[in-house]
Write a protein that holds these residues in place. Structure first.
Motif, PDB file in Angstrom:
ATOM      1  N   ILE A   4       0.852  -1.179   0.000  1.00  0.00           N
ATOM      2  CA  ILE A   4       0.000   0.000   0.000  1.00  0.00           C
ATOM      3  C   ILE A   4       0.890   1.231   0.000  1.00  0.00           C
ATOM      4  O   ILE A   4       1.960   1.240   0.622  1.00  0.00           O
ATOM      5  CB  ILE A   4      -0.964   0.003   1.207  1.00  0.00           C
ATOM      6  CG1 ILE A   4      -1.953   1.173   1.116  1.00  0.00           C
ATOM      7  CG2 ILE A   4      -0.214   0.034   2.534  1.00  0.00           C
ATOM      8  CD1 ILE A   4      -3.080   1.101   2.140  1.00  0.00           C
ATOM      9  N   LEU A   5       0.470   2.267  -0.717  1.00  0.00           N
ATOM     10  CA  LEU A   5       1.241   3.498  -0.843  1.00  0.00           C
ATOM     11  C   LEU A   5       0.304   4.685  -0.657  1.00  0.00           C
ATOM     12  O   LEU A   5      -0.706   4.806  -1.359  1.00  0.00           O
ATOM     13  CB  LEU A   5       1.914   3.577  -2.219  1.00  0.00           C
ATOM     14  CG  LEU A   5       2.694   4.849  -2.552  1.00  0.00           C
ATOM     15  CD1 LEU A   5       3.892   5.022  -1.621  1.00  0.00           C
ATOM     16  CD2 LEU A   5       3.154   4.817  -4.015  1.00  0.00           C
ATOM     17  N   TYR A  28       4.919   4.057   2.481  1.00  0.00           N
ATOM     18  CA  TYR A  28       4.833   2.792   1.754  1.00  0.00           C
ATOM     19  C   TYR A  28       4.952   1.630   2.738  1.00  0.00           C
ATOM     20  O   TYR A  28       5.802   1.642   3.646  1.00  0.00           O
ATOM     21  CB  TYR A  28       5.964   2.706   0.728  1.00  0.00           C
ATOM     22  CG  TYR A  28       6.099   1.361   0.056  1.00  0.00           C
ATOM     23  CD1 TYR A  28       5.197   0.953  -0.930  1.00  0.00           C
ATOM     24  CD2 TYR A  28       7.140   0.493   0.406  1.00  0.00           C
ATOM     25  CE1 TYR A  28       5.329  -0.281  -1.540  1.00  0.00           C
ATOM     26  CE2 TYR A  28       7.274  -0.740  -0.204  1.00  0.00           C
ATOM     27  CZ  TYR A  28       6.364  -1.127  -1.175  1.00  0.00           C
ATOM     28  OH  TYR A  28       6.487  -2.347  -1.777  1.00  0.00           O
ATOM     29  N   ALA A  29       4.055   0.622   2.584  1.00  0.00           N
ATOM     30  CA  ALA A  29       4.076  -0.542   3.476  1.00  0.00           C
ATOM     31  C   ALA A  29       3.975  -1.830   2.667  1.00  0.00           C
ATOM     32  O   ALA A  29       3.287  -1.882   1.637  1.00  0.00           O
ATOM     33  CB  ALA A  29       2.934  -0.469   4.477  1.00  0.00           C
ATOM     34  N   GLU A  30       4.642  -2.849   3.166  1.00  0.00           N
ATOM     35  CA  GLU A  30       4.590  -4.195   2.579  1.00  0.00           C
ATOM     36  C   GLU A  30       4.133  -5.178   3.649  1.00  0.00           C
ATOM     37  O   GLU A  30       4.665  -5.176   4.766  1.00  0.00           O
ATOM     38  CB  GLU A  30       5.975  -4.636   2.079  1.00  0.00           C
ATOM     39  CG  GLU A  30       6.543  -3.798   0.968  1.00  0.00           C
ATOM     40  CD  GLU A  30       7.965  -4.212   0.600  1.00  0.00           C
ATOM     41  OE1 GLU A  30       8.569  -5.002   1.374  1.00  0.00           O
ATOM     42  OE2 GLU A  30       8.476  -3.752  -0.426  1.00  0.00           O
ATOM     43  N   ASN A  31       3.147  -6.002   3.294  1.00  0.00           N
ATOM     44  CA  ASN A  31       2.659  -7.035   4.215  1.00  0.00           C
ATOM     45  C   ASN A  31       2.379  -6.489   5.610  1.00  0.00           C
ATOM     46  O   ASN A  31       2.705  -7.109   6.626  1.00  0.00           O
ATOM     47  CB  ASN A  31       3.640  -8.206   4.281  1.00  0.00           C
ATOM     48  CG  ASN A  31       3.671  -8.989   2.985  1.00  0.00           C
ATOM     49  OD1 ASN A  31       2.704  -8.982   2.209  1.00  0.00           O
ATOM     50  ND2 ASN A  31       4.776  -9.653   2.724  1.00  0.00           N
ATOM     51  N   ARG A  35       7.615   0.360   5.370  1.00  0.00           N
ATOM     52  CA  ARG A  35       8.980   0.158   4.876  1.00  0.00           C
ATOM     53  C   ARG A  35       9.664   1.459   4.461  1.00  0.00           C
ATOM     54  O   ARG A  35      10.902   1.493   4.368  1.00  0.00           O
ATOM     55  CB  ARG A  35       8.968  -0.813   3.689  1.00  0.00           C
ATOM     56  CG  ARG A  35       8.526  -2.229   4.042  1.00  0.00           C
ATOM     57  CD  ARG A  35       9.369  -2.825   5.134  1.00  0.00           C
ATOM     58  NE  ARG A  35       8.980  -4.192   5.486  1.00  0.00           N
ATOM     59  CZ  ARG A  35       9.405  -4.832   6.566  1.00  0.00           C
ATOM     60  NH1 ARG A  35      10.225  -4.219   7.410  1.00  0.00           N
ATOM     61  NH2 ARG A  35       9.016  -6.057   6.824  1.00  0.00           N
ATOM     62  N   ALA A  36       8.891   2.505   4.214  1.00  0.00           N
ATOM     63  CA  ALA A  36       9.509   3.775   3.819  1.00  0.00           C
ATOM     64  C   ALA A  36       8.538   4.922   4.083  1.00  0.00           C
ATOM     65  O   ALA A  36       7.330   4.785   3.885  1.00  0.00           O
ATOM     66  CB  ALA A  36       9.906   3.750   2.350  1.00  0.00           C
ATOM     67  N   GLN A  43       8.468   3.661  -5.047  1.00  0.00           N
ATOM     68  CA  GLN A  43       7.717   2.409  -5.052  1.00  0.00           C
ATOM     69  C   GLN A  43       6.348   2.568  -5.732  1.00  0.00           C
ATOM     70  O   GLN A  43       5.754   3.643  -5.744  1.00  0.00           O
ATOM     71  CB  GLN A  43       7.491   1.900  -3.622  1.00  0.00           C
ATOM     72  CG  GLN A  43       8.741   1.367  -2.946  1.00  0.00           C
ATOM     73  CD  GLN A  43       9.486   2.421  -2.164  1.00  0.00           C
ATOM     74  OE1 GLN A  43       9.283   3.619  -2.367  1.00  0.00           O
ATOM     75  NE2 GLN A  43      10.366   1.997  -1.255  1.00  0.00           N
ATOM     76  N   THR A  44       5.880   1.467  -6.263  1.00  0.00           N
ATOM     77  CA  THR A  44       4.487   1.339  -6.686  1.00  0.00           C
ATOM     78  C   THR A  44       3.826   0.347  -5.722  1.00  0.00           C
ATOM     79  O   THR A  44       4.502  -0.327  -4.953  1.00  0.00           O
ATOM     80  CB  THR A  44       4.381   0.824  -8.127  1.00  0.00           C
ATOM     81  OG1 THR A  44       5.042  -0.446  -8.215  1.00  0.00           O
ATOM     82  CG2 THR A  44       5.038   1.798  -9.098  1.00  0.00           C
ATOM     83  N   ALA A  45       2.492   0.233  -5.787  1.00  0.00           N
ATOM     84  CA  ALA A  45       1.810  -0.617  -4.806  1.00  0.00           C
ATOM     85  C   ALA A  45       0.496  -1.125  -5.355  1.00  0.00           C
ATOM     86  O   ALA A  45      -0.067  -0.585  -6.312  1.00  0.00           O
ATOM     87  CB  ALA A  45       1.574   0.162  -3.512  1.00  0.00           C
ATOM     88  N   ASP A  46      -0.011  -2.195  -4.712  1.00  0.00           N
ATOM     89  CA  ASP A  46      -1.320  -2.745  -5.067  1.00  0.00           C
ATOM     90  C   ASP A  46      -2.428  -1.732  -4.800  1.00  0.00           C
ATOM     91  O   ASP A  46      -3.405  -1.647  -5.542  1.00  0.00           O
ATOM     92  CB  ASP A  46      -1.603  -4.015  -4.253  1.00  0.00           C
ATOM     93  CG  ASP A  46      -0.521  -5.063  -4.416  1.00  0.00           C
ATOM     94  OD1 ASP A  46      -0.068  -5.266  -5.548  1.00  0.00           O
ATOM     95  OD2 ASP A  46      -0.126  -5.663  -3.393  1.00  0.00           O
ATOM     96  N   GLU A  47      -2.284  -0.999  -3.701  1.00  0.00           N
ATOM     97  CA  GLU A  47      -3.281   0.007  -3.309  1.00  0.00           C
ATOM     98  C   GLU A  47      -2.573   1.347  -3.173  1.00  0.00           C
ATOM     99  O   GLU A  47      -1.609   1.471  -2.417  1.00  0.00           O
ATOM    100  CB  GLU A  47      -3.927  -0.367  -1.978  1.00  0.00           C
ATOM    101  CG  GLU A  47      -4.826   0.687  -1.387  1.00  0.00           C
ATOM    102  CD  GLU A  47      -6.305   0.470  -1.669  1.00  0.00           C
ATOM    103  OE1 GLU A  47      -7.040   1.462  -1.759  1.00  0.00           O
ATOM    104  OE2 GLU A  47      -6.709  -0.699  -1.792  1.00  0.00           O
TER     105      GLU A  47
END
Length: 452
Positions: A4-5, A28-31, A35-36, A43-47
């Motif tokens: 998600i971003l 920006y977050a992963e799982n 993360r940033a 970054q790009t993201a699913d959401e």
């Protein structure tokens, strides 16, 4: 990997160690983990959420609730009662709880919390009528549907009216029954890992509805399993007088003899601690959940929160029961707490930002967690967003760190995100159909109350 971003957040109130408020940054977050945080992240993201006009905050953490009371709020005959009479009257309602009532009251209560920026809920459930089903399992299932981070409790009572307590016989259990079920629930549900969505605490109801043996055994078992301890304490003068008469000592002294102090213990309310007791709480790291609206409705008193904070007592914020609050908005508690202590403590009162930190970092500390309560790299992506261009916020956002407590936000937030998942979008829950659940809940509530 789910990502998600949040792009170009207007103001990000981190509640981190530096109390940073960042402008025009991405997150920006992963799982489910941040993360940033920074400007123009690659970054790009699913959401992806355009947060250009948004105020962003860590998710609020509710550290004391009774979700089962959602179906017994605003009842006319108890509106002007104080605690003991209020409890004795409502136990005649609560003795009819069942798994469906718990499921739907949990969905509606936690749904309201989440729509107002709360991402983690601790619920103190202690009423277990015989044959009522898997009540704690129903709560965790409701939290999973909504996407809420849930801390449940195996509450308990073993003193009924015939033993000098307040509840009827049908909702108390023996110490052996309570201990056996406590072990089962801990082994089934408790997850102590980073980012956990399910945790369990042991939470006997209060010194006036449980025996010394139940409190003692609960403390021993909790420490064997490394789970936390919680109960109501020093909520009213009636409780203090009851304990002085029954035990010959004040409530906190009684609890201390049973192992109920330390950084793994927190109490709800804590209104009537004296000076020496506040120092003991600070010295031992024993926490207090402040519940201002409930304390006001039941005319219980004003907790000494400014002194607690000054001494270093761990303090968090809680809604308390839906029947002693008549709502489930931790956001509303922020402004109420701020105004209450401005009235009663004036210049020594916590600032608006102090209250926000109480509901985020402070509450996370009560639950023994350092992975939630702030927005920083490596922490869980639990947050909410509010559009700063709302009509009711015009002229109010120059100090975004304090605005939630000083001005307040009365409608739903725009977005709530829990562990990187959007759980509220444009003020609406994403995990359930609100109209369908509301209709089911109204029908179940009517049946439940008709049994009186």
């Amino acid at each position: 990997m789910k990502t998600i971003l949040l792009r170009n957040i207007s103001r990000l109130v981190t509640c981190n160690d530096a109390d940073a408020v960042l402008q025009n940054v991405d997150l920006y977050a992963e799982n489910g983990v941040i993360r940033a945080i920074g400007r123009n992240l690659p970054q790009t993201a699913d959401e992806v959420i355009d947060a250009g006009d948004m105020l962003c905050y860590p998710g609020l953490v509710n550290t004391h609730h009774h979700l089962y009371q959602q179906f017994s709020r605003n009842l006319p005959k108890v509106q002007n009662m104080e605690l003991f009479d209020w409890l004795k009257t409502l136990y005649e309602v609560w003795k009819n709880l069942d798994e469906n009532v718990i499921r739907l009251s949990s969905l509606t209560g936690m749904g309201e919390l989440m729509k107002h920026g709360c991402t983690t809920c601790f619920d103190h459930h202690y009423v277990f009528p015989g044959g009522s089903g898997d009540l704690i399992g129903a709560q965790f299932a409701a939290a999973d549907m909504l996407g809420m981070r849930m801390h449940a409790s195996r509450g308990s009572m073993d003193l009924s009216v015939k033993d000098g307590g307040l509840p009827p016989d049908s909702v108390v259990q023996t110490v052996d029954e309570i201990m056996a079920d406590s072990m089962r629930l801990i082994e089934t549900y408790h997850d102590a890992s980073f980012g956990s969505m399910h945790q369990l605490a042991l939470a006997p109801c209060s010194p006036f509805s449980v025996s010394a043996e139940l409190l003692r055994q609960s403390a021993i078992l909790a420490r064997q399993y490394h789970v936390r301890l919680h109960t109501h304490l020093c909520e009213t003068k009636d409780e203090e007088n009851y304990m002085l008469q029954r035990e010959g000592m004040r409530p906190l002294a009684f609890m201390q003899t049973l192992g109920w102090t330390g950084p793994d213990v927190w109490y709800a309310h804590g209104i009537h601690f004296n000076d020496a007791e506040l120092k003991l709480l600070a010295k031992t790291g024993t926490g207090v959940c402040h519940c201002p609206i409930s304390n006001m409705k039941l005319a219980s008193g004003v907790a000494r929160v400014p002194e607690m904070l000054r001494l270093g007592v761990p303090v968090g914020l809680g809604v308390d029961g839906s029947a002693s609050n008549d709502g489930s908005s931790l956001m509303e508690e922020l402004r109420t707490a701020y105004l209450l202590h401005r009235l009663t403590s004036s210049a020594e009162a916590p600032s608006g930002y102090d209250i926000l930190k109480m509901a985020t970092r402070g509450s996370a500390r009560l639950l023994g967690r350092d992975d939630i309560g702030q927005l920083a790299v490596g922490k869980c992506c639990d947050l909410f967003l509010i559009n700063s261009r709302r009509l009711e916020l015009v002229g109010a956002c120059y100090d975004p760190a304090s605005v939630l407590a000083t001005v307040g936000v009365r409608g739903p937030v725009d977005y709530t995100v829990v562990h990187g998942r959007v759980t509220v979008r444009n003020g609406r829950l994403t995990g359930i159909d609100e109209e369908t659940i509301a209709a089911q809940a109204r029908e179940a509530c009517d049946r439940y109350l008709a049994a009186l």
